[in-house]
Design an enzyme around this catalytic site. Sequence first.
Site, mmCIF file in Angstrom:
data_model
loop_
_atom_site.group_PDB
_atom_site.id
_atom_site.type_symbol
_atom_site.label_atom_id
_atom_site.label_comp_id
_atom_site.label_asym_id
_atom_site.label_seq_id
_atom_site.Cartn_x
_atom_site.Cartn_y
_atom_site.Cartn_z
ATOM 1 N N GLY A 67 0.113 5.633 2.189
ATOM 2 C CA GLY A 67 1.203 4.749 2.594
ATOM 3 C C GLY A 67 1.371 4.708 4.103
ATOM 4 N N GLY A 116 0.813 -1.208 0.000
ATOM 5 C CA GLY A 116 0.000 0.000 0.000
ATOM 6 C C GLY A 116 0.845 1.256 0.000
ATOM 7 N N CYS A 117 2.165 1.092 -0.009
ATOM 8 C CA CYS A 117 3.089 2.223 -0.078
ATOM 9 C C CYS A 117 3.699 2.249 -1.470
ATOM 10 C CB CYS A 117 4.225 2.068 0.935
ATOM 11 S SG CYS A 117 3.691 2.023 2.648
ATOM 12 N N GLU A 118 3.841 3.456 -2.037
ATOM 13 C CA GLU A 118 4.510 3.572 -3.329
ATOM 14 C C GLU A 118 5.981 3.225 -3.185
ATOM 15 O OE1 GLU A 118 3.978 7.258 -5.398
ATOM 16 O OE2 GLU A 118 1.822 6.934 -5.597
ATOM 17 N N SER A 119 6.616 3.719 -2.134
ATOM 18 C CA SER A 119 8.012 3.386 -1.855
ATOM 19 C C SER A 119 8.042 2.073 -1.089
ATOM 20 C CB SER A 119 8.662 4.473 -0.997
ATOM 21 O OG SER A 119 8.539 5.723 -1.618
#
Length: 136
Positions: free
Chosen positions: A121, A50-53
Site C-alpha cells: 500500500g 493498491g491499498c487495503e485501507s
Amino acid sequence: MSLPSSAEEALDAFAQCPGWEQRARLLMQWGERLTPLRPEERDEANRVHGCESQVWLVGEVQEGHWHFRAASDARLLRGLLAVLLARVDGLSCSQLGEVDLTDWFNRLGLSRQLSPSRSNGLNAVLQRMRQLAAEN
C-alpha cells in the site's frame, strides 16, 4: 541526497523510541499531525489504488518542489503516511524517483512491523506521487 528537515525530525523522534510499543504510539501521534483533506478531496480521483485501507493523496508543486497531503481511515496507516510525507516533502520530481521506501522505514525502525499488504500500500502511495509528478 540530504533529507528534508521533516525527515530528519522523524529520524530523531523514532531513534528515541526503545521499542515497538513506543514507536507505535509515536506513529499514531504523527498520524494526527496530517493536514486534513477537505471532504471534496476524498474523491475517487484522489484515491490511491493498491491499498487495503482507503487512502487519498493530493499533491501540488510549488516552484519545482512537491508537497503532498494524504488521508486514511486507518489510524496506523495515517502514521505511516505521515512519516512517508515527511520523507518526500519538498522534493523535486527527480528526487521523488530516488526515494527508497524500504530504506526509509528501516532507518525509522518500522520495517519489521510493515505487513506485506501495508508495504504494498505504501509503495502504491509512492508510485502515485511519482505519477502525479510525472504528469506535471
